[in-house]
Design a protein around this motif. Structure first.
Motif, PDB file in Angstrom:
ATOM      1  N   HIS A   1       0.837  -1.190   0.000  1.00 10.70           N
ATOM      2  CA  HIS A   1       0.000   0.000   0.000  1.00 10.70           C
ATOM      3  C   HIS A   1       0.878   1.249   0.000  1.00 10.70           C
ATOM      4  CE1 HIS A   1       1.030  -0.550   4.237  1.00 10.70           C
ATOM      5  NE2 HIS A   1       0.786   0.739   4.403  1.00 10.70           N
ATOM      6  N   SER A   2       0.264   2.381  -0.185  1.00  9.54           N
ATOM      7  CA  SER A   2       0.952   3.663  -0.036  1.00  9.54           C
ATOM      8  C   SER A   2      -0.066   4.651   0.512  1.00  9.54           C
ATOM      9  CB  SER A   2       1.532   4.152  -1.368  1.00  9.54           C
ATOM     10  OG  SER A   2       0.500   4.435  -2.276  1.00  9.54           O
ATOM     11  N   HIS A   3       0.420   5.751   1.031  1.00 17.68           N
ATOM     12  CA  HIS A   3      -0.451   6.789   1.567  1.00 17.68           C
ATOM     13  C   HIS A   3       0.287   8.122   1.523  1.00 17.68           C
ATOM     14  CE1 HIS A   3       1.916   5.645   5.100  1.00 17.68           C
ATOM     15  NE2 HIS A   3       1.400   4.437   4.999  1.00 17.68           N
ATOM     16  N   PRO A   4      -0.434   9.228   1.594  1.00 16.64           N
ATOM     17  CA  PRO A   4       0.203  10.543   1.476  1.00 16.64           C
ATOM     18  C   PRO A   4       0.973  10.965   2.725  1.00 16.64           C
ATOM     19  CG  PRO A   4      -2.158  10.803   1.798  1.00 16.64           C
ATOM     20  CD  PRO A   4      -1.897   9.331   1.652  1.00 16.64           C
ATOM     21  N   GLN A   5       0.919  10.180   3.784  1.00 21.28           N
ATOM     22  CA  GLN A   5       1.616  10.509   5.020  1.00 21.28           C
ATOM     23  C   GLN A   5       3.005   9.861   5.044  1.00 21.28           C
ATOM     24  OE1 GLN A   5      -1.263   8.753   4.928  1.00 21.28           O
ATOM     25  NE2 GLN A   5      -2.852   9.970   5.904  1.00 21.28           N
ATOM     26  N   MET A   6       3.921  10.459   5.835  1.00 23.93           N
ATOM     27  CA  MET A   6       5.201   9.831   6.107  1.00 23.93           C
ATOM     28  C   MET A   6       4.975   8.807   7.220  1.00 23.93           C
ATOM     29  SD  MET A   6       8.990  11.226   7.208  1.00 23.93           S
ATOM     30  CE  MET A   6       8.357  12.473   8.261  1.00 23.93           C
ATOM     31  N   GLU A   7       5.644   7.665   7.114  1.00 25.85           N
ATOM     32  CA  GLU A   7       5.528   6.634   8.144  1.00 25.85           C
ATOM     33  C   GLU A   7       6.904   6.368   8.741  1.00 25.85           C
ATOM     34  OE1 GLU A   7       3.723   2.142   8.791  1.00 25.85           O
ATOM     35  OE2 GLU A   7       3.535   3.106   6.839  1.00 25.85           O
TER      36      GLU A   7
ATOM     37  N   ALA B   1       8.952   7.558   2.902  1.00 25.26           N
ATOM     38  CA  ALA B   1       8.479   8.814   2.339  1.00 25.26           C
ATOM     39  C   ALA B   1       7.010   8.716   1.936  1.00 25.26           C
ATOM     40  CB  ALA B   1       9.327   9.191   1.129  1.00 25.26           C
ATOM     41  N   PRO B   2       6.312   9.839   1.964  1.00 28.16           N
ATOM     42  CA  PRO B   2       4.914   9.853   1.529  1.00 28.16           C
ATOM     43  C   PRO B   2       4.770   9.340   0.089  1.00 28.16           C
ATOM     44  CG  PRO B   2       5.476  11.922   2.607  1.00 28.16           C
ATOM     45  CD  PRO B   2       6.756  11.159   2.424  1.00 28.16           C
ATOM     46  N   GLY B   3       3.736   8.542  -0.134  1.00 27.48           N
ATOM     47  CA  GLY B   3       3.424   8.067  -1.474  1.00 27.48           C
ATOM     48  C   GLY B   3       4.234   6.883  -1.963  1.00 27.48           C
ATOM     49  N   VAL B   4       5.172   6.380  -1.166  1.00 25.43           N
ATOM     50  CA  VAL B   4       6.025   5.267  -1.590  1.00 25.43           C
ATOM     51  C   VAL B   4       5.345   3.936  -1.252  1.00 25.43           C
ATOM     52  CG1 VAL B   4       8.252   4.125  -1.214  1.00 25.43           C
ATOM     53  CG2 VAL B   4       8.131   6.610  -1.348  1.00 25.43           C
ATOM     54  N   PRO B   5       5.216   3.034  -2.237  1.00 24.02           N
ATOM     55  CA  PRO B   5       4.596   1.729  -1.967  1.00 24.02           C
ATOM     56  C   PRO B   5       5.450   0.904  -0.994  1.00 24.02           C
ATOM     57  CG  PRO B   5       4.842   2.114  -4.339  1.00 24.02           C
ATOM     58  CD  PRO B   5       5.593   3.199  -3.633  1.00 24.02           C
ATOM     59  N   HIS B   6       4.789   0.279  -0.022  1.00 24.99           N
ATOM     60  CA  HIS B   6       5.498  -0.526   0.967  1.00 24.99           C
ATOM     61  C   HIS B   6       4.558  -1.568   1.561  1.00 24.99           C
ATOM     62  CE1 HIS B   6       3.672   2.831   3.169  1.00 24.99           C
ATOM     63  NE2 HIS B   6       3.586   2.028   4.221  1.00 24.99           N
ATOM     64  N   ARG B   7       5.156  -2.540   2.264  1.00 25.36           N
ATOM     65  CA  ARG B   7       4.374  -3.532   2.995  1.00 25.36           C
ATOM     66  C   ARG B   7       5.232  -4.122   4.105  1.00 25.36           C
ATOM     67  NH1 ARG B   7       4.105  -7.883  -1.713  1.00 25.36           N
ATOM     68  NH2 ARG B   7       6.230  -8.622  -1.548  1.00 25.36           N
ATOM     69  N   VAL B   8       4.569  -4.553   5.150  1.00 26.05           N
ATOM     70  CA  VAL B   8       5.218  -5.202   6.287  1.00 26.05           C
ATOM     71  C   VAL B   8       5.469  -6.662   5.931  1.00 26.05           C
ATOM     72  CG1 VAL B   8       4.989  -5.805   8.729  1.00 26.05           C
ATOM     73  CG2 VAL B   8       3.961  -3.698   7.871  1.00 26.05           C
ATOM     74  N   MET B   9       6.634  -7.166   6.311  1.00 27.45           N
ATOM     75  CA  MET B   9       6.960  -8.581   6.141  1.00 27.45           C
ATOM     76  C   MET B   9       7.248  -9.159   7.529  1.00 27.45           C
ATOM     77  SD  MET B   9       9.265  -8.458   2.674  1.00 27.45           S
ATOM     78  CE  MET B   9      10.690  -7.934   3.595  1.00 27.45           C
ATOM     79  N   VAL B  10       6.331  -9.963   8.032  1.00 26.98           N
ATOM     80  CA  VAL B  10       6.473 -10.536   9.367  1.00 26.98           C
ATOM     81  C   VAL B  10       7.151 -11.889   9.246  1.00 26.98           C
ATOM     82  CG1 VAL B  10       5.250 -11.290  11.432  1.00 26.98           C
ATOM     83  CG2 VAL B  10       4.416  -9.324  10.153  1.00 26.98           C
ATOM     84  N   GLY B  11       8.249 -12.070   9.982  1.00 25.45           N
ATOM     85  CA  GLY B  11       8.983 -13.329   9.975  1.00 25.45           C
ATOM     86  C   GLY B  11       8.516 -14.225  11.116  1.00 25.45           C
ATOM     87  N   GLU B  12       9.401 -15.085  11.585  1.00 23.01           N
ATOM     88  CA  GLU B  12       9.074 -15.988  12.690  1.00 23.01           C
ATOM     89  C   GLU B  12       8.937 -15.208  13.991  1.00 23.01           C
ATOM     90  OE1 GLU B  12       8.411 -19.249  12.446  1.00 23.01           O
ATOM     91  OE2 GLU B  12       8.640 -19.037  10.287  1.00 23.01           O
ATOM     92  N   GLY B  13       8.035 -15.636  14.841  1.00 16.97           N
ATOM     93  CA  GLY B  13       7.863 -15.014  16.147  1.00 16.97           C
ATOM     94  C   GLY B  13       7.000 -13.776  16.102  1.00 16.97           C
TER      95      GLY B  13
END
Length: 117
Positions: A32-38, A67-79
C-alpha cells in the motif's frame, strides 16, 4: 496470525501506535501507499519491510522512515513482531513534504538510550 494494538494515539494529523503481531508462519501484509510519512521502530527481530520493491530487514531498535506516497508492505517473519509506528500527515511537514527524504526510505540504527529530536 493476530495483531494486538497495545496503544494508539490519534489526532487529525498524527497517529502513534504500538502493535504486536503474533503468527506462526511468514506473512506479508498487503502492499500500500499513503500521502503521510511513516516512521517505524522495531522492538523485535526477524521482520522487515518491502519499500518500493526493496526488502529491508529490521533488527531491534532500528528505525525506518518511509516517504509519503512510496509503496510498501510489512513482512512478518518468525515469532512476534513488536513495533512502534508514527504516521505524520503532510500538514505537519514543512511545505507538506520532507526535502531531506529525497529517496523512498531511510533506515537508522538506534541504541536503547537514543533520543530523537
Amino acid at each position: 496470525m493476530s495483531t494486538e494494538k497495545v496503544f494508539s494515539f490519534n489526532s487529525k494529523h498524527l497517529t502513534f501506535t504500538r502493535r504486536i503481531t503474533s503468527r506462526t508462519k511468514e506473512t506479508r501484509f498487503p502492499r500500500h501507499s499513503h500521502p503521510q510519512m511513516e516512521i517505524v521502530v522495531a522492538r523485535s527481530e526477524g521482520h522487515g519491510y518491502s519499500v518500493d520493491g526493496q526488502e529491508i530487514a529490521l533488527s531491534p531498535y532500528e528505525l525506518i522512515m518511509i516517504a509519503p506516497g512510496v509503496p510498501h508492505r510489512v513482512m512478518v517473519g518468525e515469532g512476534d513482531y513488536d513495533r512502534f509506528s508514527v504516521i505524520i500527515h503532510p500538514a505537519l511537514l514543512p511545505d507538506g513534504r520532507v526535502d531531506a527524504l529525497n529517496r523512498s526510505m531511510i533506515k537508522l540504527r538506534l541504541s536503547r538510550d537514543d533520543e530523537i529530536y
